[in-house]
Design an enzyme around this catalytic site. Structure first.
Site, PDB file in Angstrom:
ATOM      1  CG  ASP A   1      -1.840  -1.946  -1.396  1.00 25.67           C
ATOM      2  OD1 ASP A   1      -2.874  -1.612  -0.777  1.00 25.67           O
ATOM      3  OD2 ASP A   1      -1.037  -1.108  -1.851  1.00 25.67           O
ATOM      4  CB  SER A   2      -5.508  -3.739   2.863  1.00 27.07           C
ATOM      5  OG  SER A   2      -6.449  -4.455   2.084  1.00 27.07           O
TER       6      SER A   2
ATOM      7  CG  ASP B   1      -4.731  -1.815  -4.384  1.00 27.08           C
ATOM      8  OD1 ASP B   1      -5.079  -0.849  -5.079  1.00 27.08           O
ATOM      9  OD2 ASP B   1      -4.814  -1.828  -3.131  1.00 27.08           O
TER      10      ASP B   1
ATOM     11  CE  LYS C   1      -7.771   0.447  -4.340  1.00 29.46           C
ATOM     12  NZ  LYS C   1      -6.557   1.048  -3.721  1.00 29.46           N
TER      13      LYS C   1
ATOM     14  CD  GLU D   1      -2.499   3.900  -2.162  1.00 28.33           C
ATOM     15  OE1 GLU D   1      -1.691   4.739  -1.740  1.00 28.33           O
ATOM     16  OE2 GLU D   1      -2.804   2.861  -1.541  1.00 28.33           O
TER      17      GLU D   1
ATOM     18  CD  GLU E   1      -7.864   4.444   2.753  1.00 25.36           C
ATOM     19  OE1 GLU E   1      -7.492   4.001   1.662  1.00 25.36           O
ATOM     20  OE2 GLU E   1      -7.544   3.924   3.846  1.00 25.36           O
TER      21      GLU E   1
HETATM   22  O1  KIV Z   1      -5.779  -2.006  -0.101  1.00 34.68           O
HETATM   23  C1  KIV Z   1      -6.972  -1.830   0.154  1.00 34.68           C
HETATM   24  O2  KIV Z   1      -7.656  -2.675   0.729  1.00 34.68           O
HETATM   25  C2  KIV Z   1      -7.553  -0.550  -0.232  1.00 34.68           C
HETATM   26  C3  KIV Z   1      -8.820  -0.162   0.452  1.00 34.68           C
HETATM   27  C4  KIV Z   1      -8.482   0.429   1.768  1.00 34.68           C
HETATM   28  C5  KIV Z   1      -9.643   0.738  -0.380  1.00 34.68           C
HETATM   29  O3  KIV Z   1      -6.999   0.172  -1.000  1.00 34.68           O
END
Ligand code: KIV
Length: 271
Positions: A49-50, A88, A117, A119, A189
């Site tokens: 989600d970056s 994500d 993924k 968090e 992280e």
């Molecule tokens: O969103 C993302 O790119 C991430 C990485 C920082 C691991 O979660």
């Protein structure tokens, strides 16, 4: 390192088995073009989600939504034929175990991602269990959790007090609980190197670090950081493998100049 011609897709089991054998490599990608470039070399591609920051220009990841993640994951899967693609779960898409399952099923149905993924530590254990029970492969994400940036008032490095600290105990409980719930690897992280090393030794699932030192089972970087395209800020842990933005600026200047002066297109470039 040579290009990996074996087009067989990397599996969750293969990633899991790399622990203590071989470092795992992961990079983010948000579209087919770059996924195709990275695919022959890395084990895993993360549609993180970056993308909300590096590609959409927002201040943080929080406004990314599930449909955007699905759109970008579809594109990445069009480009990546062998690496394991992880999508994500964005902020707000995992409020309860049931919503997490609904979101993850939507991702599985609409894309070819092999894993999702999410968090969180102990607070998402029931979510992970439910996902795994329903046949969804899960990557955990603990330590600095970017989706908590507003709550925590910034990106705070964890475990600075070392392995005797309460924070270490909490991270260990999180990691062990996620492992028990069935995640096949964990992104760690922004954690101090000594704490990351100890955590890596104390769990059986691979720990993929970002800003967590070298004594982990693998590394992940955001591609626009690693290749010098994201210019807003550069965290200490990022190694720039390319001066991407500078190279692109040179290229665009050349293009503009060629157009303005009539050097482009040439006879050979015309019909
Ligand atoms: O969103 C993302 O790119 C991430 C990485 C920082 C691991 O979660």
């Amino acid at each position: 390192m040579s290009i990996q011609n074996n087009l067989k897709q990397v599996t969750v089991t293969q990633i899991f088995k790399k622990k203590n054998q071989e470092k795992i490599t992961m990079i983010t990608a948000y579209d087919a073009l770059f996924a195709k470039i990275f695919d022959p070399f890395v084990d895993m591609i993360l549609v993180g989600d970056s993308l909300n920051m590096s590609f959409f220009g927002e201040q943080d990841t929080l406004s990314a939504n599930l449909d955007q993640m699905i759109y970008h994951t579809k594109a990445v899967c069009n480009g990546a034929k062998r690496s394991l693609v992880v999508c994500d779960l964005p902020f707000g898409s995992i409020k309860t175990p049931k919503t997490a399952l609904k979101s993850a099923i939507k991702i599985y149905k609409q894309t070819k991602a092999q894993a999702v993924k999410l968090e969180g530590g102990l607070e998402v254990v029931e979510h992970i269990k439910l996902l795994v029970q329903n046949g969804i492969a899960v990557v955990g994400h603990i330590g600095l959790k970017p989706q908590l940036v507003r709550l925590e008032g910034g990106y705070k490095i964890k475990g600075k007090e070392g392995i005797k600290s309460k924070e270490f105990q909490k991270l260990l409980e999180d990691a062990q609980a996620i492992e028990e719930a069935g995640a096949f690897c964990i992104v760690l992280e922004g954690v101090s190197s000594s704490v990351a090393k100890e955590l890596t030794q104390r769990v059986k699932v691979p720990i993929i670090g970002i800003g967590s030192g070298v004594d982990v089972d693998g590394q992940v970087l955001v591609w626009s950081d690693a290749f010098g395209f994201f210019q807003e800020f550069k965290p200490k842990f990022v190694r720039e493998y390319l001066k991407g933005a500078n190279l692109m600026q040179e290229a665009i200047k050349n293009y503009v100049e060629d157009v303005k002066t009539g050097r482009f297109p040439s006879k050979e470039e015309s019909y």
